[in-house]
Enzyme design. Sequence first.
Site, PDB file in Angstrom:
ATOM      1  N   CYS A 166       0.868  -1.173   0.000  1.00  0.00           N
ATOM      2  CA  CYS A 166       0.000   0.000   0.000  1.00  0.00           C
ATOM      3  C   CYS A 166       0.901   1.218   0.000  1.00  0.00           C
ATOM      4  O   CYS A 166       2.085   1.127   0.325  1.00  0.00           O
ATOM      5  CB  CYS A 166      -0.926   0.033   1.206  1.00  0.00           C
ATOM      6  SG  CYS A 166      -2.331   1.131   0.930  1.00  0.00           S
TER       7      CYS A 166
ATOM      8  N   CYS B 127      -0.011   4.210   1.669  1.00  0.00           N
ATOM      9  CA  CYS B 127      -0.316   5.202   2.715  1.00  0.00           C
ATOM     10  C   CYS B 127       0.832   5.430   3.702  1.00  0.00           C
ATOM     11  O   CYS B 127       0.961   6.519   4.257  1.00  0.00           O
ATOM     12  CB  CYS B 127      -1.598   4.848   3.455  1.00  0.00           C
ATOM     13  SG  CYS B 127      -1.655   3.189   4.132  1.00  0.00           S
TER      14      CYS B 127
ATOM     15  N   LYS C 192     -12.249  -4.915   2.534  1.00  0.00           N
ATOM     16  CA  LYS C 192     -11.683  -4.087   3.598  1.00  0.00           C
ATOM     17  C   LYS C 192     -12.628  -2.919   3.824  1.00  0.00           C
ATOM     18  O   LYS C 192     -12.886  -2.128   2.917  1.00  0.00           O
ATOM     19  CB  LYS C 192     -10.301  -3.585   3.179  1.00  0.00           C
ATOM     20  CG  LYS C 192      -9.663  -2.650   4.189  1.00  0.00           C
ATOM     21  CD  LYS C 192      -8.267  -2.281   3.784  1.00  0.00           C
ATOM     22  CE  LYS C 192      -7.635  -1.327   4.785  1.00  0.00           C
ATOM     23  NZ  LYS C 192      -6.275  -0.948   4.375  1.00  0.00           N
TER      24      LYS C 192
ATOM     25  N   ARG D  93      -2.717   3.201  12.655  1.00  0.00           N
ATOM     26  CA  ARG D  93      -2.216   4.411  11.981  1.00  0.00           C
ATOM     27  C   ARG D  93      -1.157   5.107  12.827  1.00  0.00           C
ATOM     28  O   ARG D  93      -0.273   5.762  12.289  1.00  0.00           O
ATOM     29  CB  ARG D  93      -3.384   5.331  11.618  1.00  0.00           C
ATOM     30  CG  ARG D  93      -4.228   4.697  10.508  1.00  0.00           C
ATOM     31  CD  ARG D  93      -5.421   5.517  10.093  1.00  0.00           C
ATOM     32  NE  ARG D  93      -6.275   4.729   9.198  1.00  0.00           N
ATOM     33  CZ  ARG D  93      -7.490   5.080   8.803  1.00  0.00           C
ATOM     34  NH1 ARG D  93      -8.002   6.227   9.217  1.00  0.00           N
ATOM     35  NH2 ARG D  93      -8.183   4.308   8.003  1.00  0.00           N
TER      36      ARG D  93
ATOM     37  N   ARG E  94     -10.933   7.547   4.286  1.00  0.00           N
ATOM     38  CA  ARG E  94     -10.741   6.535   3.254  1.00  0.00           C
ATOM     39  C   ARG E  94     -12.068   5.983   2.703  1.00  0.00           C
ATOM     40  O   ARG E  94     -12.099   4.950   2.075  1.00  0.00           O
ATOM     41  CB  ARG E  94      -9.910   5.380   3.807  1.00  0.00           C
ATOM     42  CG  ARG E  94      -8.545   5.773   4.376  1.00  0.00           C
ATOM     43  CD  ARG E  94      -7.559   4.616   4.246  1.00  0.00           C
ATOM     44  NE  ARG E  94      -6.436   4.676   5.165  1.00  0.00           N
ATOM     45  CZ  ARG E  94      -5.410   5.519   5.080  1.00  0.00           C
ATOM     46  NH1 ARG E  94      -5.382   6.432   4.118  1.00  0.00           N
ATOM     47  NH2 ARG E  94      -4.423   5.462   5.964  1.00  0.00           N
TER      48      ARG E  94
ATOM     49  N   LYS F  68     -11.570  -7.759   6.479  1.00  0.00           N
ATOM     50  CA  LYS F  68     -10.966  -6.903   7.498  1.00  0.00           C
ATOM     51  C   LYS F  68     -11.874  -5.727   7.820  1.00  0.00           C
ATOM     52  O   LYS F  68     -12.356  -5.098   6.881  1.00  0.00           O
ATOM     53  CB  LYS F  68      -9.623  -6.399   6.953  1.00  0.00           C
ATOM     54  CG  LYS F  68      -8.927  -5.383   7.798  1.00  0.00           C
ATOM     55  CD  LYS F  68      -7.700  -4.902   7.089  1.00  0.00           C
ATOM     56  CE  LYS F  68      -7.158  -3.731   7.888  1.00  0.00           C
ATOM     57  NZ  LYS F  68      -6.183  -2.995   7.153  1.00  0.00           N
TER      58      LYS F  68
ATOM     59  N   TYR G 235      -2.379  -9.428  16.212  1.00  0.00           N
ATOM     60  CA  TYR G 235      -1.285  -8.967  17.069  1.00  0.00           C
ATOM     61  C   TYR G 235      -1.103  -9.905  18.262  1.00  0.00           C
ATOM     62  O   TYR G 235      -0.126  -9.791  18.988  1.00  0.00           O
ATOM     63  CB  TYR G 235      -1.560  -7.517  17.518  1.00  0.00           C
ATOM     64  CG  TYR G 235      -1.705  -6.594  16.324  1.00  0.00           C
ATOM     65  CD1 TYR G 235      -0.578  -6.091  15.672  1.00  0.00           C
ATOM     66  CD2 TYR G 235      -2.962  -6.305  15.775  1.00  0.00           C
ATOM     67  CE1 TYR G 235      -0.702  -5.295  14.549  1.00  0.00           C
ATOM     68  CE2 TYR G 235      -3.096  -5.520  14.646  1.00  0.00           C
ATOM     69  CZ  TYR G 235      -1.966  -5.019  14.035  1.00  0.00           C
ATOM     70  OH  TYR G 235      -2.082  -4.249  12.911  1.00  0.00           O
TER      71      TYR G 235
END
Length: 331
Positions: A123, A125, A198, A208, A220, A251, A316
Amino acid sequence: MSMPQYPEYRPRRLRRTAALRALVRETHIDPSQLILPLFVRSGSGVRRAIASMPGVAQSSTDELLRDAERATRAGVGAVILFGIPDAKDATGSSAWDARGPVQQALRALARELPDLVRIADVCLCEYTDHGHCGVMRDGHVDNDATLPLLARCALSFAEAGADIVAPSDMMDGRVRTIREALDGGGHADTAILSYAAKFASALYGPFREAAESTPQSGDRRGYQMDAANAREAVREARLDIDEGADIVMVKPAGLYLDIIAHVKRETGHPVAAYQVSGEYAMIQAAADRGWIDGDRAMMESLLGIRRAGADMIVTYFAIAAATRLNNGYVE
Ligand code: PBG
Ligand code: ZN
């Protein structure tokens, strides 16, 4: 066949002991199905904690290798890499720098831990100065102008040793463009995991902070999906599969279990789900206050995602959950 009835049929009979419960358990999680996200930046000896994600850090490649080694020892199936570049510009050109942090980490992982699956998130970003996932024109992200840049980024990651590239930008047509670039560049064996469905979610905030990828203006919603749409999610998955996606991802995960189930049932393709930063942060924050049992909530959240139909989970919690499973976790 008719449904058995009480008192002849008593479902509680098979819940009486842990061994009986294990015998009839329908869903299992194996550490090999878990994927650990890692944030990599340049330098050495760097480890910067992310305040909103306890236990998660931005690391330089040497530090990242330690985390990857712990993951490997716990049997975690794969890592997915996100890069924090030294410099950003309007087109995100540092994304395809052969000496960029992700490229360096991929080469180090291929050398040190060759059997751990290497996934690279594709990506722009993290690499653009405006923080959007593509190039801007007249205040909007320009879909078609972004495609060749994503392809360049994906090819660069493949050259550095990614087993799988994972486009998360949500541009239309990017899977085909990336597939063609990989094949044309001699990387026909590099797989594509597309973030097919997504959603524009409130749960990406902590990420972020970790990836330093907050849009400097706007949001977004012009490219990520509307949270209300389930049928559109199945269409998105089909489109990506037709364009060459090997794995499709949903997601976030926990608030989108119906989407995971639909996509799995309708496509039969390998399905991944991303338990995102906000999902992790909510469980950690409540556990930290002693309001819920964090370990049990972790395992239950992952089990729910598997039960919905996800073959693999980006989380995570990957190392913590794998460790629990290795230590004979039973509910
Ligand atoms: C960006 C990207 C995002 C995540 C993965 N890739 C965030 C976003 O769209 O802003 C979110 C992951 C998370 O929240 O854990 N392409
Ligand atoms: Zn992005």
